[in-house]
Motif scaffolding. Structure first.
Motif, PDB file in Angstrom:
ATOM      1  N   TYR A 124      -5.918  -1.162   0.168  1.00 45.19           N
ATOM      2  CA  TYR A 124      -6.962  -0.766   1.114  1.00 45.19           C
ATOM      3  C   TYR A 124      -6.747  -1.531   2.430  1.00 45.19           C
ATOM      4  O   TYR A 124      -6.497  -2.745   2.407  1.00 45.19           O
ATOM      5  N   ARG A 125      -6.852  -0.812   3.522  1.00 48.53           N
ATOM      6  CA  ARG A 125      -6.627  -1.405   4.849  1.00 48.53           C
ATOM      7  C   ARG A 125      -7.834  -1.084   5.736  1.00 48.53           C
ATOM      8  O   ARG A 125      -8.165   0.099   5.911  1.00 48.53           O
ATOM      9  N   PRO A 126      -8.486  -2.082   6.303  1.00 52.09           N
ATOM     10  CA  PRO A 126      -9.615  -1.790   7.200  1.00 52.09           C
ATOM     11  C   PRO A 126      -9.165  -0.888   8.362  1.00 52.09           C
ATOM     12  O   PRO A 126      -8.047  -1.042   8.867  1.00 52.09           O
ATOM     13  N   ARG A 151      -4.915   6.998   4.742  1.00 54.35           N
ATOM     14  CA  ARG A 151      -5.408   7.045   3.354  1.00 54.35           C
ATOM     15  C   ARG A 151      -5.587   5.624   2.824  1.00 54.35           C
ATOM     16  O   ARG A 151      -6.360   5.400   1.900  1.00 54.35           O
ATOM     17  N   HIS A 152      -4.889   4.681   3.440  1.00 53.60           N
ATOM     18  CA  HIS A 152      -5.135   3.263   3.118  1.00 53.60           C
ATOM     19  C   HIS A 152      -6.580   2.901   3.478  1.00 53.60           C
ATOM     20  O   HIS A 152      -7.208   2.109   2.786  1.00 53.60           O
ATOM     21  N   ASN A 153      -7.092   3.459   4.570  1.00 53.70           N
ATOM     22  CA  ASN A 153      -8.468   3.162   5.009  1.00 53.70           C
ATOM     23  C   ASN A 153      -9.489   3.697   4.007  1.00 53.70           C
ATOM     24  O   ASN A 153     -10.640   3.260   4.000  1.00 53.70           O
ATOM     25  N   LEU A 158      -1.361   3.115  -1.619  1.00 51.40           N
ATOM     26  CA  LEU A 158      -0.754   1.832  -1.968  1.00 51.40           C
ATOM     27  C   LEU A 158       0.678   1.810  -1.470  1.00 51.40           C
ATOM     28  O   LEU A 158       1.393   2.806  -1.582  1.00 51.40           O
ATOM     29  N   ASP A 159       1.085   0.676  -0.925  1.00 57.16           N
ATOM     30  CA  ASP A 159       2.490   0.428  -0.589  1.00 57.16           C
ATOM     31  C   ASP A 159       2.989  -0.546  -1.639  1.00 57.16           C
ATOM     32  O   ASP A 159       2.403  -1.630  -1.799  1.00 57.16           O
ATOM     33  N   LEU A 160       4.051  -0.181  -2.329  1.00 59.62           N
ATOM     34  CA  LEU A 160       4.497  -1.042  -3.418  1.00 59.62           C
ATOM     35  C   LEU A 160       5.951  -0.799  -3.781  1.00 59.62           C
ATOM     36  O   LEU A 160       6.570   0.169  -3.324  1.00 59.62           O
ATOM     37  N   SER A 216       7.828  10.238   4.270  1.00 58.26           N
ATOM     38  CA  SER A 216       8.738   9.429   5.093  1.00 58.26           C
ATOM     39  C   SER A 216       8.811   7.953   4.680  1.00 58.26           C
ATOM     40  O   SER A 216       9.440   7.150   5.355  1.00 58.26           O
ATOM     41  N   GLU A 217       8.177   7.625   3.544  1.00 52.55           N
ATOM     42  CA  GLU A 217       8.184   6.225   3.073  1.00 52.55           C
ATOM     43  C   GLU A 217       8.242   6.203   1.547  1.00 52.55           C
ATOM     44  O   GLU A 217       7.272   6.576   0.896  1.00 52.55           O
ATOM     45  N   TRP A 218       9.353   5.731   0.988  1.00 54.43           N
ATOM     46  CA  TRP A 218       9.484   5.718  -0.479  1.00 54.43           C
ATOM     47  C   TRP A 218       8.466   4.786  -1.133  1.00 54.43           C
ATOM     48  O   TRP A 218       8.152   4.905  -2.318  1.00 54.43           O
ATOM     49  N   TRP A 219       7.920   3.791  -0.390  1.00 59.34           N
ATOM     50  CA  TRP A 219       7.011   2.781  -0.949  1.00 59.34           C
ATOM     51  C   TRP A 219       5.533   3.178  -0.874  1.00 59.34           C
ATOM     52  O   TRP A 219       4.695   2.498  -1.425  1.00 59.34           O
ATOM     53  N   HIS A 220       5.213   4.251  -0.154  1.00 57.21           N
ATOM     54  CA  HIS A 220       3.806   4.614   0.072  1.00 57.21           C
ATOM     55  C   HIS A 220       3.386   5.756  -0.852  1.00 57.21           C
ATOM     56  O   HIS A 220       3.994   6.827  -0.856  1.00 57.21           O
ATOM     57  N   PHE A 221       2.288   5.533  -1.573  1.00 63.16           N
ATOM     58  CA  PHE A 221       1.768   6.529  -2.506  1.00 63.16           C
ATOM     59  C   PHE A 221       0.287   6.801  -2.239  1.00 63.16           C
ATOM     60  O   PHE A 221      -0.503   5.869  -2.102  1.00 63.16           O
TER      61      PHE A 221
HETATM   62 ZN   LIG Z   1       1.352   2.916   3.295  1.00 62.12          ZN
END
Ligand SMILES: [Zn+2]
Length: 240
Positions: A124-126, A151-153, A158-160, A216-221
């Motif tokens: 989660y990102r403010p 979607r983080h907001n 999740l980035d992992l 565009s980011e393998w780490w972002h779900f």
């Molecule tokens: Zn992300």
């Protein structure tokens, strides 16, 4: 009723003053529930969030470090080791909405059977951090638009990556975290068989429990169903 002693409210000096104060009070109250910013997006703040979890407990933001045994955190935005070169968060924390946290707990358990585990770069990102990212790097291929929020907001992204549980080392992937290269796209072919296999393993593990990889980011779900959760602007300090 407004009416008393036969006077029409709002027509005398005190009535006008009272109505004016009520309007001010209303404006201040609605401002504290959602803070509108220059991009026209109303992000939910603490009071609105607390009201939302009373009517829907699934909206609760869960501290992943406490909820998921053995999960490793490497919260890059709590350090200067990120694409902005600045420390964005005061605390290194990873939160996600309840169903997201529950799904991730299952993924961690699945991976454990192979001697593997999850390392989180961001949860989660403010909302204010999303605005900051956009102002540093305007390309919305890689950073979310502040007009819509990330979607983080919503506590639903999740980035992992995956680590080897015995060594703590990250598995080899096509690029590092937050690479703005095309090699970071999940659709880009990977020459290295190990990185190819690891990327596929991560995506498969996440998809099994309701996540979808970013294009565009393998780490972002993204958690499927993210639309049901509001954009929030609450700092980690407030959630402690
Ligand atoms: Zn992300």
């Amino acid at each position: 009723m407004w009416r008393c002693a036969g006077r029409v409210p709002g027509t005398d000096k005190y009535g006008i003053m009272r109505n004016f104060l009520l309007i001010i009070l209303f404006a201040v109250t609605s401002q504290s529930l959602t803070a509108q910013n220059k991009y026209g997006l109303k992000a939910t703040t603490m009071e609105g969030y607390q009201a939302s979890i009373k009517s829907n407990p699934n909206k609760e933001l869960i501290n992943l470090e406490k909820f998921i045994p053995g999960i490793v955190l490497d919260i890059r935005y709590a350090t200067t080791n990120n694409f902005t070169g600045e420390k964005i968060y005061n605390l290194a924390r990873a939160y996600a909405r309840k169903p997201v946290a529950e799904a991730l707990r299952k993924i961690q358990a699945d991976l454990k059977t192979q001697g593997l585990g999850i390392k989180i770069f961001d949860g989660y990102r403010p909302y204010k951090a999303t605005v900051k990212f956009y102002e540093v790097y305007h390309d919305t291929t890689y950073v979310a638009s502040p007009y819509r929020g990330s979607r983080h907001n919503r506590g639903c992204a999740l980035d992992l990556t995956v680590i080897n549980l015995s060594t703590g080392e990250e598995l080899k992937m096509p690029t590092g975290y937050d690479s703005f290269q095309k090699a970071a796209w999940p659709s880009t072919p990977v020459a290295d068989p190990e990185a190819r296999k690891n990327r596929a393993l991560l995506i498969k593990a996440m998809e099994k429990h309701g996540f979808k990889v970013n294009s565009s980011e393998w780490w972002h779900f993204d958690f499927i169903g993210w639309k049901n959760y509001e954009v929030l602007d609450i700092d980690y300090e407030e959630l402690e």
